[in-house]
Design a protein around this motif. Sequence first.
Motif: not given
Lengths: 209, 360
Positions: A6-11, A14, A39-41, A49, B15, B247, B249-250, B298, B300, B330-331, B333
């Motif tokens: 799944r998409r969780a925003g532009e960056d 999921l 950068v994040e897992i 994510l 991170g 956008l 989702g998720p 998780g 964001v 989600v907004l 960016s």
Amino acid sequence: MTSRIRRAGEDSLLVETGSLEASHRLDALLRADRPAGVVEIVPGPETVLVTAPGADLSGLRSLLSHLLDTARDAGAGASMAGRSVTVPVVYDGADLADVAALSGLSAEEVVERHTRRELVVGWLGFAPGFAYLTGLDPALHVPRLPTPRTAVPAGAVAVAGPYSAVYPSASPGGWRLLGRSLMAVWDVTADPPAVLTPGTRVRFRAVAG
Amino acid sequence: MPGPYATVQDLGRPGYGHLGVPRSGAADAPSLRLANRLVGNPEGAAGIELTFGGACLRFTSGAWAAVTGAPCPVELRTAGPPATGLPATGLPDTGLPDTGLRTGELPGTGLPSTELRTGELPSTGFRTGELPSTGLPGGAGREGLPPGGPGPRTRAVGPYAPVWVPAGGELRVGTPPVGLRTYVAVRGGLDTPLVMGSRSTDSLSGLGPPPLRPGTVLPVGPTGALSAINVDAAPPTAAPPEVLRILPGPRDDWFVPGALAALCAGPYRVSQDSNRVGVRLEGARLERVHDGELPSEGMVAGALQVPPDGLPIVFLADHPPTGGYPVIAVLVSADLAGAAQLRPGDRVRFRLGRGPGASL
């Protein structure tokens, strides 16, 4: 079960892994060979994510789909032998007698059941270094306190629902306290700062105060 | 908002989400980056994040500073003009008058590090009286001003431009008429201790230094290795947006089919309970189709998480790295910084932005 990414925003993407074991395997695969820009897992009970600002997410999606197939194929030798940690505990917690009463056991039996099984760090959340330990003996599945404590000391060993945990630092908390760890599980000056990372296998050992 | 709130912020602790550590860092990161560029710092140097402005910063040694983000009136108070009539700039050893905008490094500060000192943080306006003696080195005597000379002098200085603050000078930041968060960068960067690679105060977890209080002394790092200041002004930050792009989702499939339309029908009002963790909104309640609890997953920055009351929360820098409430959208960016500038009482709308399946 069909997997979905799944998409969780532009960056971020999921990844629905469907199981904690697959989340841990995918997490380990990604950390062993981190894709460019990631950068994040963040693993969860049924998801991972993955955040990669500015990266090509369609390329990352293809890669994750491939890695997910590997991670879900537990029979193909992808099983991860996580680190193993033994945590010494003094079982003198304020809620030990209540947990015994709620579970219909003696205090000694509560300690015996808490130390007999190997638990696995599922994921972290709530506070830095706070690890949700899975695999708790079902007899010890007790509800949270009706009113959380305003202060739980660092190192408190507790249970709530299907989980156990060691409070990494002093905080409010509603879990029931069985004892106190003699091992610090969180140290911001250490690398990594958390002893209990996702996938770590944990065994508690009763020690005298 | 519980009155002014000021913290040290850099770009946070990316991170460590898998260890339960929020990213934290400047809520409006582009404004902190801009403030740092204006004084020749690396973009990730630590500065001060003010909430609703309101700061009196006393510099015990001279330094370049810049103010960005929510536009505040800024005044520079200095000890007084020297006999020559030139502005009391306190440029050490250079003999140059301060023209307000200078390019290049000022030589001869002679100090490996400097300090600035925070004064009162009034809720509104400027502090007008003199600060009590700080007992710190610095002050008018270091600048060779004659004792008994002309009194203190205050002049307006622009935000969005580098300003030289002489030793003993005070940078006074007023209240922004719009927006919420203002950033102060100092050449050399704030040199408070690193915690897990960052100097940021994380309001959720407590990592990093406590919020600033009157009298807090902040060390400033060395400037010797920095490149010259090569910008003299920057365009002001845009006013907080009236529309934020999202956008889906998720977890938009956890909501009734009309929920995204209800979200975009708006407007929502920003609640008093907003903080660095998130912007709480009051408006249309978003109805779920699933009543159960989502397994923790998780989260964001920019996520619109919807707790059981149906009112979305836009996650900002100090958001928890995992959560159990579904995220409907989600907004984009580019709109995260604008969300961080929304203040209680502001109205904001959402619309579907770019991305697969978006209707523009």
